[in-house]
Design a protein around this motif. Structure first.
Motif, PDB file in Angstrom:
ATOM      1  N   ARG A 101       0.828  -1.203   0.000  1.00 43.95           N
ATOM      2  CA  ARG A 101       0.000   0.000   0.000  1.00 43.95           C
ATOM      3  C   ARG A 101       0.867   1.259   0.000  1.00 43.95           C
ATOM      4  O   ARG A 101       0.589   2.229  -0.729  1.00 43.95           O
ATOM      5  CB  ARG A 101      -0.920  -0.008   1.225  1.00 43.95           C
ATOM      6  N   ALA A 102       1.910   1.279   0.822  1.00 48.46           N
ATOM      7  CA  ALA A 102       2.778   2.457   0.881  1.00 48.46           C
ATOM      8  C   ALA A 102       3.456   2.704  -0.459  1.00 48.46           C
ATOM      9  O   ALA A 102       3.621   3.858  -0.891  1.00 48.46           O
ATOM     10  CB  ALA A 102       3.819   2.288   1.984  1.00 48.46           C
ATOM     11  N   ALA A 103       3.842   1.641  -1.155  1.00 50.16           N
ATOM     12  CA  ALA A 103       4.490   1.791  -2.469  1.00 50.16           C
ATOM     13  C   ALA A 103       3.528   2.385  -3.493  1.00 50.16           C
ATOM     14  O   ALA A 103       3.942   3.139  -4.386  1.00 50.16           O
ATOM     15  CB  ALA A 103       4.999   0.439  -2.954  1.00 50.16           C
ATOM     16  N   ASN A 104       2.249   2.070  -3.364  1.00 55.04           N
ATOM     17  CA  ASN A 104       1.259   2.540  -4.336  1.00 55.04           C
ATOM     18  C   ASN A 104       0.930   4.022  -4.201  1.00 55.04           C
ATOM     19  O   ASN A 104       0.181   4.567  -5.016  1.00 55.04           O
ATOM     20  CB  ASN A 104      -0.025   1.720  -4.219  1.00 55.04           C
ATOM     21  N   VAL A 105       1.506   4.679  -3.194  1.00 56.90           N
ATOM     22  CA  VAL A 105       1.351   6.134  -3.088  1.00 56.90           C
ATOM     23  C   VAL A 105       1.992   6.811  -4.300  1.00 56.90           C
ATOM     24  O   VAL A 105       1.557   7.880  -4.739  1.00 56.90           O
ATOM     25  CB  VAL A 105       1.986   6.629  -1.767  1.00 56.90           C
ATOM     26  N   ARG A 106       3.028   6.175  -4.848  1.00 64.14           N
ATOM     27  CA  ARG A 106       3.724   6.761  -5.996  1.00 64.14           C
ATOM     28  C   ARG A 106       2.926   6.530  -7.274  1.00 64.14           C
ATOM     29  O   ARG A 106       2.493   5.418  -7.565  1.00 64.14           O
ATOM     30  CB  ARG A 106       5.117   6.146  -6.132  1.00 64.14           C
ATOM     31  N   ARG A 107       2.758   7.593  -8.046  1.00 65.11           N
ATOM     32  CA  ARG A 107       2.009   7.503  -9.303  1.00 65.11           C
ATOM     33  C   ARG A 107       2.898   7.692 -10.524  1.00 65.11           C
ATOM     34  O   ARG A 107       2.750   7.020 -11.521  1.00 65.11           O
ATOM     35  CB  ARG A 107       0.877   8.536  -9.314  1.00 65.11           C
ATOM     36  N   ALA A 108       3.813   8.649 -10.456  1.00 67.42           N
ATOM     37  CA  ALA A 108       4.732   8.880 -11.575  1.00 67.42           C
ATOM     38  C   ALA A 108       5.883   7.882 -11.501  1.00 67.42           C
ATOM     39  O   ALA A 108       6.090   7.220 -10.484  1.00 67.42           O
ATOM     40  CB  ALA A 108       5.255  10.306 -11.530  1.00 67.42           C
ATOM     41  N   LYS A 109       6.630   7.769 -12.564  1.00 69.68           N
ATOM     42  CA  LYS A 109       7.735   6.810 -12.595  1.00 69.68           C
ATOM     43  C   LYS A 109       9.051   7.457 -13.009  1.00 69.68           C
ATOM     44  O   LYS A 109       9.974   6.768 -13.451  1.00 69.68           O
ATOM     45  CB  LYS A 109       7.396   5.661 -13.560  1.00 69.68           C
ATOM     46  N   ALA A 110       9.147   8.768 -12.865  1.00 72.25           N
ATOM     47  CA  ALA A 110      10.389   9.448 -13.225  1.00 72.25           C
ATOM     48  C   ALA A 110      11.508   9.008 -12.288  1.00 72.25           C
ATOM     49  O   ALA A 110      11.290   8.828 -11.088  1.00 72.25           O
ATOM     50  CB  ALA A 110      10.194  10.958 -13.137  1.00 72.25           C
ATOM     51  N   PRO A 111      12.723   8.815 -12.790  1.00 69.53           N
ATOM     52  CA  PRO A 111      13.836   8.368 -11.948  1.00 69.53           C
ATOM     53  C   PRO A 111      14.222   9.429 -10.921  1.00 69.53           C
ATOM     54  O   PRO A 111      14.148  10.630 -11.190  1.00 69.53           O
ATOM     55  CB  PRO A 111      14.962   8.124 -12.948  1.00 69.53           C
ATOM     56  N   VAL A 112      14.623   8.972  -9.753  1.00 66.74           N
ATOM     57  CA  VAL A 112      15.065   9.881  -8.704  1.00 66.74           C
ATOM     58  C   VAL A 112      16.158   9.198  -7.898  1.00 66.74           C
ATOM     59  O   VAL A 112      16.082   7.999  -7.610  1.00 66.74           O
ATOM     60  CB  VAL A 112      13.872  10.299  -7.806  1.00 66.74           C
ATOM     61  N   ARG A 113      17.203   9.943  -7.570  1.00 64.94           N
ATOM     62  CA  ARG A 113      18.300   9.407  -6.755  1.00 64.94           C
ATOM     63  C   ARG A 113      18.120   9.878  -5.315  1.00 64.94           C
ATOM     64  O   ARG A 113      17.989  11.080  -5.056  1.00 64.94           O
ATOM     65  CB  ARG A 113      19.654   9.859  -7.297  1.00 64.94           C
ATOM     66  N   VAL A 114      18.154   8.922  -4.386  1.00 68.79           N
ATOM     67  CA  VAL A 114      17.807   9.194  -2.989  1.00 68.79           C
ATOM     68  C   VAL A 114      18.978   8.867  -2.078  1.00 68.79           C
ATOM     69  O   VAL A 114      19.599   7.808  -2.202  1.00 68.79           O
ATOM     70  CB  VAL A 114      16.587   8.352  -2.561  1.00 68.79           C
ATOM     71  N   ALA A 115      19.267   9.755  -1.144  1.00 72.14           N
ATOM     72  CA  ALA A 115      20.127   9.442  -0.003  1.00 72.14           C
ATOM     73  C   ALA A 115      19.205   9.201   1.184  1.00 72.14           C
ATOM     74  O   ALA A 115      18.262   9.959   1.411  1.00 72.14           O
ATOM     75  CB  ALA A 115      21.081  10.594   0.292  1.00 72.14           C
ATOM     76  N   PHE A 116      19.467   8.133   1.948  1.00 76.74           N
ATOM     77  CA  PHE A 116      18.472   7.693   2.936  1.00 76.74           C
ATOM     78  C   PHE A 116      19.122   7.224   4.221  1.00 76.74           C
ATOM     79  O   PHE A 116      20.163   6.556   4.203  1.00 76.74           O
ATOM     80  CB  PHE A 116      17.641   6.553   2.338  1.00 76.74           C
TER      81      PHE A 116
END
Length: 546
Positions: free
Chosen positions: A203-218
């Motif tokens: 469910r949490a993953a489905n919050v995302r709608r677009a699929k543009a690439p993004v680089r994340v520091a976490f």
């Protein structure tokens, strides 16, 4: 000296303490220390019980967990919910596993169907599971972002909503009637809930709608959110994620930070260093139980963390931009708290959505649309980096789903050649520059906090940064914002100032929340921001004197 009444209470408590370690600890305490530990019991604050790991009723220990859980069971039974389902979870703090199992065993002995989650989980997983399974209640053993010496006990009732004051009062009254801790029955409970944890990640993953690439520091800041967030990122198609390795595994001592709170100075230094090194698009930090999300962005002057309000404006506007105008928008609700920025109200008005202001805490935000028939909340936030971006699934702050939505926003902006700073500038031009901050004054206990508020009520300032002040005392309100808080406000056609002063519900502090709004007019943003910051600094200096 210890009173005779206190001596009796201490003797009884020690004799019936099921934990030999805390019993021995109490036996070695001085009379003065015993007076402090037995002067009052832990009470339910903004987010449940929290306190230091130590013996006695004013600490987190096995006896307190057993008696509190017995009380929760009694309240549920009094409401006719005998035999219903209850979810129990825990984070990775010291003794969390033991406390969660003890709570589950008490509930099982009282006849409830208990789902004891098999591993340490983020707090929003418990809120989600209670709601998804239509359980009667949920208990999460966590102290969120408190120091490593603390632990806590958070309670959800039907719908996965945090309990409010009336229910907390019932539980506290039942605690006073509870048997001695070693006389409370317990029954063996098996762990489970794997499928519910998987449902949460999906469910949490489905919050995302677009699929543009993004680089994340976490970073999960040594908390329980690391693996859950990474699983969610992958499922959401966010695969370019770089982690702060030394902070990834759960560690109850939080060795690399002085306090495990992303809002604290220095807590995100390692994250921002990593973000710069890997040339990330965004930096994301979760707090130890992963219900809060802090966001860092690159700027021409280097990386910086956004405030909770800034993230709230961005996510609120992003969500409302995706709502269909007209009847759908008219039935849409967003919410923030009395200590948060006023900008979300302006954003909602511009979109044609309904805005609700609540008391501090998600136990109130989660109910923001309760009295609005035909309207549905789609977003709520509080300035302390708490964001609820999928209220249909989790009616509480959820750092992991918020992180996914932040990545969605960043990706959409990249596709259009824009940045977060561009968005913030645009919001300022539309709604005025809003500059916020908070000042915390440590206090010894609730009595000192009350004394600070009493002094301020008796002699409030007559001006704030040169502006005449209107004082609103929420303690005398008979509306939904009734609370132990003062609102000081003033301003003119170009500038408005606002301070909300209240005792913290989770820590021994009095907090002053400051906001300055400056109209941009036809001038430039830099000038407006400089003036707003000058006024804000004056208000900070004033608050530090209280």
């Amino acid at each position: 000296m210890t009173s005779s009444g206190t001596k009796t209470t201490v003797q009884e408590w020690i004799a019936h303490d099921p934990d030999p370690q805390t019993a021995a600890e109490l036996s070695e305490c001085s009379p003065e220390e015993l007076d402090e530990r037995f002067a009052r019991s832990l009470t339910f604050g903004t987010a449940g019980l929290r306190g230091p790991l130590r013996g006695g009723p004013n600490g987190m220990n096995l006896a307190v967990v057993l008696r509190t859980t017995w009380a929760v069971a009694k309240v549920l039974k009094d409401r006719g919910m005998d035999g219903s389902q209850v979810v129990v979870g825990r984070d990775a703090r010291h003794r969390s596993d033991e406390f969660a199992r003890a709570a589950a065993e008490v509930l099982a002995a009282e006849g409830f169907e208990v789902v004891l989650l098999l591993a340490a989980v983020p707090t929003p997983v418990v809120a989600f599971t209670v709601r998804h399974m239509h359980a009667a209640a949920g208990i999460q053993i966590t102290a969120s972002h408190n120091p490593p010496t603390d632990n806590g006990y958070k309670v959800y009732f039907e719908g996965g909503l945090q309990i409010v004051g009336s229910t907390a009062a019932e539980i506290e009254a039942a605690i006073a009637e509870a048997p001695f801790a070693d006389e409370i029955p317990r029954a063996v409970v098996e762990t489970g809930g794997m499928s519910e944890i998987a449902h949460y990640v999906e469910r949490a993953a489905n919050v995302r709608r677009a699929k543009a690439p993004v680089r994340v520091a976490f970073t999960p800041l040594h908390g329980v959110g690391g693996e859950y967030a990474m699983d969610t990122f992958v499922r959401a198609g966010i695969t370019d994620v770089h982690v702060v390795e030394k902070q990834f595994a759960p560690d109850p001592d939080f060795p690399t930070v002085s306090l495990p709170n992303p809002e604290e100075p220095g807590a995100t230094d390692a994250l921002l260093e990593l973000a710069a090194e890997v040339e990330a698009d965004v930096a994301i930090a979760l707090d130890p139980d992963a219900d809060r999300c802090a966001v860092g962005i690159p700027t021409p002057d280097g990386w910086r963390m956004l405030s909770g309000d800034e993230t709230g404006w961005l996510l609120g506007d992003f969500i409302l931009e995706q709502v269909e105008p007209g009847e759908v928008m008219d039935s849409t609700v967003v919410a923030s708290t009395v200590v948060s920025s006023r900008m979300l109200a302006a954003i909602a008005a511009a979109h044609g959505a309904h805005y609700v202001e609540t008391l501090t805490g998600f136990k109130w935000l989660s109910r923001a649309d309760d009295d609005l028939p035909g309207k549905t909340m789609v977003y709520a936030y509080e300035e302390a980096i708490g964001h609820c971006v999928d209220p249909a699934a989790v009616r509480d702050k959820d750092g992991i789903s918020a992180a996914v939505l932040v990545c969605d926003l960043i990706g959409v902006l990249k596709e259009h050649g824009r940045t977060v700073l561009d968005c913030l500038d645009e919001l300022a031009r539309r709604h005025g520059v809003h500059t916020t901050t908070a000042v915390s004054r440590p206090v010894a206990d609730a009595d000192e906090a009350a004394a600070v508020l009493a002094r301020l009520r008796d002699t409030p300032p007559d001006r704030l940064a040169g502006y005449e002040v209107t004082v609103t005392d929420l303690s005398t309100s008979d509306g939904p914002l009734q609370s132990d808080a003062l609102i000081l406000a003033g301003g003119d056609a170009e500038t408005s100032v606002r301070m909300v002063v209240r005792p913290s519900g989770t820590e021994p502090k009095v907090k002053s929340y400051i906001e300055v709004r400056r109209d941009c007019g036809n001038g430039d943003l830099q000038t407006a921001r400089a003036e707003a910051q000058r006024v804000r600094d004056e208000l900070v200096a004033l608050a530090e004197q209280w």
